[in-house]
Write a protein that holds these residues in place. Structure first.
Motif, PDB file in Angstrom:
ATOM      1  N   ASP A 182       3.292   3.845  -1.837  1.00 15.14           N
ATOM      2  CA  ASP A 182       3.814   4.121  -2.996  1.00 15.14           C
ATOM      3  C   ASP A 182       5.046   4.919  -2.893  1.00 15.14           C
ATOM      4  O   ASP A 182       6.084   4.358  -3.337  1.00 15.14           O
TER       5      ASP A 182
ATOM      6  N   GLU B 241       1.680  -0.027  -6.098  1.00 18.56           N
ATOM      7  CA  GLU B 241       1.554  -0.409  -4.659  1.00 18.56           C
ATOM      8  C   GLU B 241       0.308   0.576  -4.141  1.00 18.56           C
ATOM      9  O   GLU B 241       0.479   1.414  -3.613  1.00 18.56           O
ATOM     10  N   ASP B 242      -0.777  -0.018  -4.641  1.00 20.08           N
ATOM     11  CA  ASP B 242      -1.884   0.498  -4.187  1.00 20.08           C
ATOM     12  C   ASP B 242      -3.134  -0.108  -3.462  1.00 20.08           C
ATOM     13  O   ASP B 242      -4.210   0.126  -3.755  1.00 20.08           O
ATOM     14  N   CYS B 243      -2.330  -1.146  -2.693  1.00 17.69           N
ATOM     15  CA  CYS B 243      -3.293  -1.980  -1.869  1.00 17.69           C
ATOM     16  C   CYS B 243      -4.247  -2.932  -2.678  1.00 17.69           C
ATOM     17  O   CYS B 243      -4.952  -3.693  -2.172  1.00 17.69           O
TER      18      CYS B 243
ATOM     19  N   CYS C 276       0.817  -1.387  -0.059  1.00 22.11           N
ATOM     20  CA  CYS C 276       0.084  -0.165  -0.127  1.00 22.11           C
ATOM     21  C   CYS C 276       1.010   1.157   0.005  1.00 22.11           C
ATOM     22  O   CYS C 276       0.357   2.466  -0.090  1.00 22.11           O
TER      23      CYS C 276
ATOM     24  N   ASN D  56       1.863   3.244 -11.028  1.00 24.36           N
ATOM     25  CA  ASN D  56       1.800   2.797  -9.666  1.00 24.36           C
ATOM     26  C   ASN D  56       1.450   1.536  -9.427  1.00 24.36           C
ATOM     27  O   ASN D  56       0.159   1.471  -9.477  1.00 24.36           O
TER      28      ASN D  56
END
Ligand SMILES: [Ca+2]
Ligand SMILES: [Ca+2]
Length: 363
Positions: free
Chosen positions: A79, A157-159, A77, A155
């Motif tokens: 970034d 890393e966005d959960c 989660c 991106n």
């Protein structure tokens, strides 16, 4: 080639049910800090500094056959300050995790092929500013040595879980990677010889690591499909004949032909034999009798030699397709067992044949 569409469709159904391999968590080995977090999910690393983990599918795959794999990847989660990434790996050993941090659990695994999803910029490795995908080799994470990429991606890393598909076609020597429904990377190259020195059997796994910065890395395979996609299958040895073989009947292949008076297989014979090899691979408990027969033209002894030579040629061909010698019994019967009259050309044609029988070995 004649196509029998209804039969062909049935055949396709039969083939797809044969080769689809729904994966289960118990089909994987966990290494490092990898833990099972649910029915379908494995956490490769927690969001903690200097962690690493990997999972490996227990069965080796054969790169000389095509495949498709689907899974979902989750890269945490955070970034701005999340690291380091996940690598989808092919490697001859099934229980290893490489170096942590920038190594993403992949660095040091050699020989290997790695598809990285890298979320941390390491200047000295040539990483771009964006999250990116690249095709790496031999445990080297420096882009100076990579096979393809790096390709920047939005991106990741966005959960969220992101669907990923890896497909390999040995016919075209092509590897393609689809992320979030988009083909992000394709690579053409002789992976088997270039990376694995001719060894086509490798394990596949997924590694991940964190370093001074971290993220949670996980994969879920709610919809993981590990399918060995067979190359365009021949249809001559269709439905009924395959069924008959599996019931133990003696079957003659229509398109099995040799050069006249010789034991050299004509290329047109190979499609059916390829299918026969496939059938044997999927029934490893069954052996194959190969019976060679001739007409009565020529001497009995030369006919015997010819029929044995042709059975041997078929056995050699099947061995070349990966069927072990001990599963094959080639025999030559010469002109002893005609199935039609030798007085007519049509009858003699029928008598020149190779027949097959699948059987359980005698214990
Ligand atoms: Ca990096
Ligand atoms: Ca990012």
């Amino acid at each position: 080639m004649k196509h029998h569409y209804p039969l062909f469709l049935l055949f396709c159904l039969f083939m797809s049910s044969l080769f689809a391999q729904p994966a289960d968590i118990s089909d994987f080995r966990l290494d490092g800090e990898a833990i099972v977090t649910g029915d379908n999910c494995i956490q490769l690393t927690p969001d903690r500094e200097w962690a690493s983990g990997s999972i490996w599918y227990k069965e080796a795959i054969d790169l000389s056959a095509p495949f498709e794999m689907e899974l979902k990847v989750m890269l945490g989660c955070k970034d701005r300050d999340g690291a380091d990434g996940i690598v989808f790996v092919f490697h001859p050993y099934a229980h290893r995790t490489g170096y942590q941090g920038e190594g993403m659990g992949f660095a040091g695994l050699e020989p290997s092929l790695g598809i990285e999803i890298d979320t941390w910029l390491n200047d000295h490795l040539g990483d771009p500013y964006e999250d990116h995908i690249a095709l790496l080799r031999d445990g080297q994470v420096n882009h100076r040595f990579n096979l393809k990429g790096p390709v920047a991606i939005p991106n990741i890393e966005d959960c969220r879980q992101h669907p990923m598909k890896v497909a390999w076609s040995p016919a075209g020597n092509q590897l393609s990677i689809v992320l979030d429904g988009k083909t992000v990377l394709t690579y053409k190259g002789d992976i088997i010889n270039k990376i694995f020195k001719g060894n086509s059997k490798v394990y596949w796994g997924v590694t991940a690591a964190t370093g001074a910065f971290n993220n949670r890395h996980a994969i879920c395979f709610e919809k993981l499909e590990f399918t060995k996609v067979e190359e365009a299958a021949p249809i001559e040895l269709k439905g009924k004949k395959a069924e008959g073989l599996l019931k133990g009947e003696i079957i003659t292949l229509d398109n099995l032909q040799f050069e006249s008076g010789s034991a050299i297989l004509l290329p047109s014979s190979k499609a059916e034999l390829d299918y026969l090899a496939l059938l044997m691979k999927h029934h490893p408990g069954l052996n194959l009798d190969i019976f060679g027969h001739t007409d009565n033209v020529g001497s009995a002894s030369s006919n015997q030699r010819l029929s044995q030579g042709r059975s041997d040629a078929v056995a050699d061909y099947l061995m070349g397709k990966g069927i072990p010698r001990h599963r094959l019994s080639p025999k030559g019967f010469g002109e002893l067992y005609p199935i039609a009259s030798n007085d007519t050309p049509g009858g003699r044609l029928k008598n020149r044949r190779v027949a097959f029988r699948l059987s359980k070995p005698i214990p």
